[in-house]
Design a protein around this motif. Structure first.
Motif, PDB file in Angstrom:
ATOM      1  N   ASN A  52       0.823  -1.198   0.000  1.00 57.36           N
ATOM      2  CA  ASN A  52       0.000   0.000   0.000  1.00 57.36           C
ATOM      3  C   ASN A  52       0.867   1.262   0.000  1.00 57.36           C
ATOM      4  OD1 ASN A  52      -1.926   1.968   0.382  1.00 57.36           O
ATOM      5  ND2 ASN A  52      -2.935   0.958   2.105  1.00 57.36           N
ATOM      6  N   THR A  53       0.711   2.086  -1.031  1.00 58.41           N
ATOM      7  CA  THR A  53       1.444   3.354  -1.109  1.00 58.41           C
ATOM      8  C   THR A  53       0.473   4.529  -1.223  1.00 58.41           C
ATOM      9  OG1 THR A  53       1.714   3.023  -3.502  1.00 58.41           O
ATOM     10  CG2 THR A  53       3.561   2.378  -2.080  1.00 58.41           C
ATOM     11  N   THR A  54      -0.616   4.437  -0.504  1.00 57.92           N
ATOM     12  CA  THR A  54      -1.620   5.495  -0.516  1.00 57.92           C
ATOM     13  C   THR A  54      -1.049   6.795   0.050  1.00 57.92           C
ATOM     14  OG1 THR A  54      -3.424   3.913  -0.262  1.00 57.92           O
ATOM     15  CG2 THR A  54      -3.889   6.185   0.347  1.00 57.92           C
ATOM     16  N   VAL A  55      -1.330   7.905  -0.628  1.00 58.75           N
ATOM     17  CA  VAL A  55      -0.967   9.233  -0.120  1.00 58.75           C
ATOM     18  C   VAL A  55      -2.226  10.093  -0.084  1.00 58.75           C
ATOM     19  CG1 VAL A  55       1.403   9.098  -0.962  1.00 58.75           C
ATOM     20  CG2 VAL A  55      -0.367  10.085  -2.433  1.00 58.75           C
ATOM     21  N   SER A  56      -2.232  11.067   0.808  1.00 59.43           N
ATOM     22  CA  SER A  56      -3.424  11.908   0.961  1.00 59.43           C
ATOM     23  C   SER A  56      -3.577  12.884  -0.193  1.00 59.43           C
ATOM     24  CB  SER A  56      -3.373  12.667   2.282  1.00 59.43           C
ATOM     25  OG  SER A  56      -2.200  13.469   2.350  1.00 59.43           O
ATOM     26  N   GLN A  57      -2.450  13.407  -0.706  1.00 61.86           N
ATOM     27  CA  GLN A  57      -2.501  14.298  -1.856  1.00 61.86           C
ATOM     28  C   GLN A  57      -1.107  14.450  -2.449  1.00 61.86           C
ATOM     29  OE1 GLN A  57      -3.289  17.983   0.893  1.00 61.86           O
ATOM     30  NE2 GLN A  57      -2.567  18.774  -1.073  1.00 61.86           N
ATOM     31  N   GLU A  58      -1.075  14.924  -3.679  1.00 61.69           N
ATOM     32  CA  GLU A  58       0.197  15.202  -4.327  1.00 61.69           C
ATOM     33  C   GLU A  58       0.728  16.547  -3.852  1.00 61.69           C
ATOM     34  OE1 GLU A  58       1.699  13.051  -5.955  1.00 61.69           O
ATOM     35  OE2 GLU A  58       0.313  11.761  -7.043  1.00 61.69           O
ATOM     36  N   ALA A  59       2.037  16.721  -3.916  1.00 65.73           N
ATOM     37  CA  ALA A  59       2.623  18.013  -3.562  1.00 65.73           C
ATOM     38  C   ALA A  59       2.315  19.065  -4.620  1.00 65.73           C
ATOM     39  CB  ALA A  59       4.135  17.873  -3.393  1.00 65.73           C
ATOM     40  N   CYS A  60       2.013  18.619  -5.812  1.00 63.32           N
ATOM     41  CA  CYS A  60       1.610  19.520  -6.899  1.00 63.32           C
ATOM     42  C   CYS A  60       0.414  20.362  -6.438  1.00 63.32           C
ATOM     43  CB  CYS A  60       1.237  18.700  -8.130  1.00 63.32           C
ATOM     44  SG  CYS A  60       0.317  19.594  -9.393  1.00 63.32           S
ATOM     45  N   PRO A  61       0.447  21.675  -6.634  1.00 63.26           N
ATOM     46  CA  PRO A  61      -0.654  22.527  -6.167  1.00 63.26           C
ATOM     47  C   PRO A  61      -2.000  22.175  -6.800  1.00 63.26           C
ATOM     48  CG  PRO A  61       0.830  23.758  -7.610  1.00 63.26           C
ATOM     49  CD  PRO A  61       1.512  22.470  -7.284  1.00 63.26           C
ATOM     50  N   ASN A  62      -1.973  21.530  -7.950  1.00 64.91           N
ATOM     51  CA  ASN A  62      -3.205  21.089  -8.595  1.00 64.91           C
ATOM     52  C   ASN A  62      -3.595  19.670  -8.210  1.00 64.91           C
ATOM     53  OD1 ASN A  62      -3.468  23.543 -10.171  1.00 64.91           O
ATOM     54  ND2 ASN A  62      -1.783  22.767 -11.438  1.00 64.91           N
ATOM     55  N   ASN A  63      -2.752  19.052  -7.353  1.00 63.67           N
ATOM     56  CA  ASN A  63      -2.975  17.668  -6.926  1.00 63.67           C
ATOM     57  C   ASN A  63      -3.049  16.724  -8.127  1.00 63.67           C
ATOM     58  OD1 ASN A  63      -3.292  15.647  -4.984  1.00 63.67           O
ATOM     59  ND2 ASN A  63      -5.534  15.769  -5.072  1.00 63.67           N
ATOM     60  N   LEU A  64      -2.194  16.989  -9.119  1.00 64.53           N
ATOM     61  CA  LEU A  64      -2.220  16.196 -10.348  1.00 64.53           C
ATOM     62  C   LEU A  64      -0.873  15.538 -10.662  1.00 64.53           C
ATOM     63  CD1 LEU A  64      -4.312  18.596 -12.643  1.00 64.53           C
ATOM     64  CD2 LEU A  64      -5.077  16.460 -11.597  1.00 64.53           C
ATOM     65  N   ALA A  65       0.188  16.330 -10.750  1.00 68.30           N
ATOM     66  CA  ALA A  65       1.494  15.782 -11.141  1.00 68.30           C
ATOM     67  C   ALA A  65       1.985  14.795 -10.084  1.00 68.30           C
ATOM     68  CB  ALA A  65       2.510  16.901 -11.321  1.00 68.30           C
ATOM     69  N   PRO A  66       2.373  13.590 -10.508  1.00 67.85           N
ATOM     70  CA  PRO A  66       2.892  12.598  -9.547  1.00 67.85           C
ATOM     71  C   PRO A  66       4.135  13.138  -8.844  1.00 67.85           C
ATOM     72  CG  PRO A  66       2.362  11.548 -11.635  1.00 67.85           C
ATOM     73  CD  PRO A  66       2.294  13.027 -11.877  1.00 67.85           C
ATOM     74  N   THR A  67       4.025  13.399  -7.580  1.00 68.53           N
ATOM     75  CA  THR A  67       5.129  13.907  -6.764  1.00 68.53           C
ATOM     76  C   THR A  67       5.196  13.110  -5.467  1.00 68.53           C
ATOM     77  OG1 THR A  67       3.575  15.651  -6.064  1.00 68.53           O
ATOM     78  CG2 THR A  67       5.220  16.249  -7.715  1.00 68.53           C
ATOM     79  N   THR A  68       4.249  13.379  -4.592  1.00 63.88           N
ATOM     80  CA  THR A  68       4.201  12.635  -3.327  1.00 63.88           C
ATOM     81  C   THR A  68       3.999  11.142  -3.571  1.00 63.88           C
ATOM     82  OG1 THR A  68       3.148  14.595  -2.375  1.00 63.88           O
ATOM     83  CG2 THR A  68       3.138  12.583  -1.043  1.00 63.88           C
ATOM     84  N   SER A  69       3.169  10.801  -4.540  1.00 66.96           N
ATOM     85  CA  SER A  69       2.859   9.386  -4.794  1.00 66.96           C
ATOM     86  C   SER A  69       4.073   8.623  -5.296  1.00 66.96           C
ATOM     87  CB  SER A  69       1.704   9.264  -5.796  1.00 66.96           C
ATOM     88  OG  SER A  69       2.037   9.865  -7.035  1.00 66.96           O
ATOM     89  N   THR A  70       4.855   9.239  -6.199  1.00 67.83           N
ATOM     90  CA  THR A  70       6.042   8.542  -6.706  1.00 67.83           C
ATOM     91  C   THR A  70       7.138   8.468  -5.643  1.00 67.83           C
ATOM     92  OG1 THR A  70       6.647  10.649  -7.752  1.00 67.83           O
ATOM     93  CG2 THR A  70       5.675   8.963  -9.161  1.00 67.83           C
ATOM     94  N   THR A  71       7.191   9.479  -4.779  1.00 63.64           N
ATOM     95  CA  THR A  71       8.147   9.433  -3.670  1.00 63.64           C
ATOM     96  C   THR A  71       7.806   8.273  -2.737  1.00 63.64           C
ATOM     97  OG1 THR A  71       8.472  11.821  -3.772  1.00 63.64           O
ATOM     98  CG2 THR A  71       9.123  10.727  -1.739  1.00 63.64           C
TER      99      THR A  71
END
Length: 319
Positions: free
Chosen positions: A138-157
């Motif tokens: 499980n690699t669930t994240v609450s939101q991406e660091a991208c201000p639009n919550n779109l670009a994979p950032t937090t999720s890929t980390t």
């Protein structure tokens, strides 16, 4: 944009929090996946699409370099022929944030038809991928660091961190050592630090040496001809007695002593710093730093064999 620092700090904080949250997802499925991969007779084939595919390639690289045979298979290419790389003994891990991409939906049934164990590293535990997989990381994240919550950032980390957790557990499982690591990293400075021996470098030079009763002229000629700025001093039985450096010569000349009767034993330094030729070169560097010197006399047991110089270490990229 005047808040650049704040945005950067916020991004790092969000990703750090997401990684920390992963600890709650280290469960029985994670333990079982480590066990299965460690005991796998085949390879861990890791697949994904988009940014997840890039993370998959990094995880594969880490696993291969630490003793776990792995293979990257792009999810889009898999359904156009690359499925042929999967063998019956392989475990397949599919990385996806949503677990619902079109390529994943096509690929998953094909893998299951092959009979291979399927592991999902996924950020949506109710997705198609998660429900079809045998085990879920499980690699669930609450939101991406991208201000639009779109670009994979937090999720890929989070995916990357979970992959590292898997790799490190497998390192522990296999008892993978620095010596093992060196076998897979023979090139570059990292590999050289792990396998290059003192003798490998000292043998590239001549071994400057003079006898205890050698004249000052003979000492100077030996140091100059061997171009290492130093010479060992040995006795009549070939045993190491001392060392003479360029600095020793300068200090002797500054004393304005008569030079015609000076011999090697008069100007040598006793108790030279030595290192065995089967020691790692990186240990020679640490010893030079500790004693603030630029060369060491190299020994094979009690027998003097040569010189290792700081420049040797620089040339090999160890520094």
């Amino acid at each position: 944009m005047n808040n650049t620092r704040e945005v950067a700090k916020r991004t790092i904080a969000m990703e750090a929090a997401a990684i920390n949250d992963l600890q709650q997802f280290i469960n029985a499925d994670f333990e079982k996946v480590v066990e299965l991969v460690a005991q796998c007779k085949g390879r861990l084939v890791i697949t994904g699409i988009g940014k997840s595919a890039i993370i998959a390639q990094k995880i594969v690289a880490t696993l291969n370099s630490t003793g776990t045979p792995s293979l990257f298979m792009h999810a889009a290419d898999a359904i156009h022929g690359d499925l042929g790389m999967i063998t019956p003994d392989d475990i397949v891990m599919c990385i996806s944030k949503s677990g619902t991409s079109a390529e994943v939906k096509v690929l998953v049934p094909l893998v299951k038809n092959f009979g291979n164990t399927l592991v999902a590293m996924v950020g949506n535990t109710t997705s198609f991928l998660a429900t079809e997989a045998d085990f879920v990381l499980n690699t669930t994240v609450s939101q991406e660091a991208c201000p639009n919550n779109l670009a994979p950032t937090t999720s890929t980390t989070a995916q990357l961190a979970m992959g590292d957790a898997l790799a490190v557990c497998l390192i522990e499982w296999h008892g993978f050592t620095a010596a093992d690591f060196a076998k897979f990293h023979p090139g570059g400075a990292l590999g050289k630090k792990l396998y290059l021996k003192v003798g490998d470098l000292s043998k590239q030079h001549q071994s400057p040496q003079v006898l205890l009763n050698s004249s000052l002229r003979e000492v100077i000629v030996e140091i100059s001809s061997k171009m290492l700025g130093v010479t060992a001093v040995i006795d009549g039985n070939g045993h190491l007695s001392g060392i003479i450096t360029d600095g020793d010569l300068r200090r002797m000349l500054e004393k304005n002593v008569p030079t015609n009767a000076v011999t090697a034993k008069d100007i040598m330094s006793l108790h030279p710093k030595i290192i065995q030729e089967d020691e790692l070169a990186i240990n020679a560097l640490e010893m030079m730093r500790r004693h603030d010197i630029t060369q060491l006399l190299v020994m094979n047991g009690d027998h003097y064999t040569g010189i290792i110089h700081l420049h040797d270490l620089i040339r090999e990229g160890i520094i």
